[in-house]
Write an enzyme that holds these catalytic residues in place. Sequence first.
Site: not given
Ligand code: PLP
Length: 411
Positions: A89, A142, A212, A237
Amino acid sequence: MTTPTTASFTVPAQQDSLAHGESSGCRAVPLHHHASWSAEPPAWGLGTMLAHVGTATDPATGAITTPIHLSTAFGHPGLRESTGYDYTRTASPTRDVLQDALARLDAGTAAFALSSGMAAVQLAVETLAPYGGRVVALEDLYGGTYRYLQVLAEEGAYDVDFVIGEEGLRGALKNPASLVMIETPTNPMMAEIDIERVAGWAHAAGALLVVDNTFYTPVVCRPLERGADVVVYSATKYLGGHNDVMAGAVVVADPELGERLMYRLNTTGATLGPFDCFLLLRGLKTLSLRMKRHEANALLVAEFLEASEHVSRVLYPGRSGMVSFDPADDVDIAVFLETVRVFTFAESLGGVESLVTCPSVQTHADVPPATRAAYGLTDRLLRLSVGIEDAEDLVADLRQALEAAATSGSD
Ligand code: PLP
């Protein structure tokens, strides 16, 4: 008979004893595990850096790819001595290689690999914004991030202001704040946000700017170089790129922020497991190649959609592989989603295979309809994650599905 040893791999010379230890508290990501990378990063282009991610990191064997260290515990040579690894961890050799790469790719000083993108968002927000602090966030995020911030606001943990676009950010940041959360391009409206401008407003308001960068990746944009304080990713992604690993990442430029994040991550524990670290390292090697292809295909797809009589609006920022569009009124979107063959109707993005998502019923279902409507997200908007297939096949697939869906109701 051979005598068992407590540590089977070379201990890097510059490593402090107990540097990773539970008892020693926090530490930033070590940048010393790359046999092929000296302490100072070589002046390589991003493509070279990516192809060499995790290459020859194991001085004991010279293995070209990164070994997967599954051990959760590491033997100590003696009392108050450590190989540098104590408990997974806190630090794992495989995760260190990945984190090292992630830090370099975004020109950061520290990076953290987590079990999902949401874990990365949570780590950034809850470590860096003090409870009760003011968080300013774009509405066009998101849906899961919107939902998470909304829940925190309802619980009284933070005072969250959701705003629309740069104008909204500028207005909200006339007052003091702790943290600003944006995506660029926005999701799913694909509006680009000027990171430098927003960083200026955020810093003047006393806030840290979190970007992000899931949609663009370091191949297209490196937010820390534009004034952002923190970059977060859903590495599920594009970074992973093959729809086979769930992961998140946080990268920072300021070592002090890195120390705080490391301490919190070790304390809370949503670190990425060694198998998944390996998959992510493998995915990263082709990121540059993949992003070029995603973008070239997305440009052709966007051009086709622009010209189609069955499409009323196309949203594409001109970079990366994400394209949103509104089908014309005569298109039955249920039929369209059932008719596509190269695209798959699914809710993710960034993999080599093309996917199509309907945000209002999938990724953004928890954003209230009125909020969605206010920033232009219609119930019928479709979001394409354009993959790396042959562009002609992608266009042909969209054409046949639009034609089938547009005529399906007629005699
Ligand atoms: N940020 C964006 C732009 C996303 O599209 C997503 C998920 O679709 C996330 C964060 C969250 O990621 P995760 O699904 O890997 O938890």
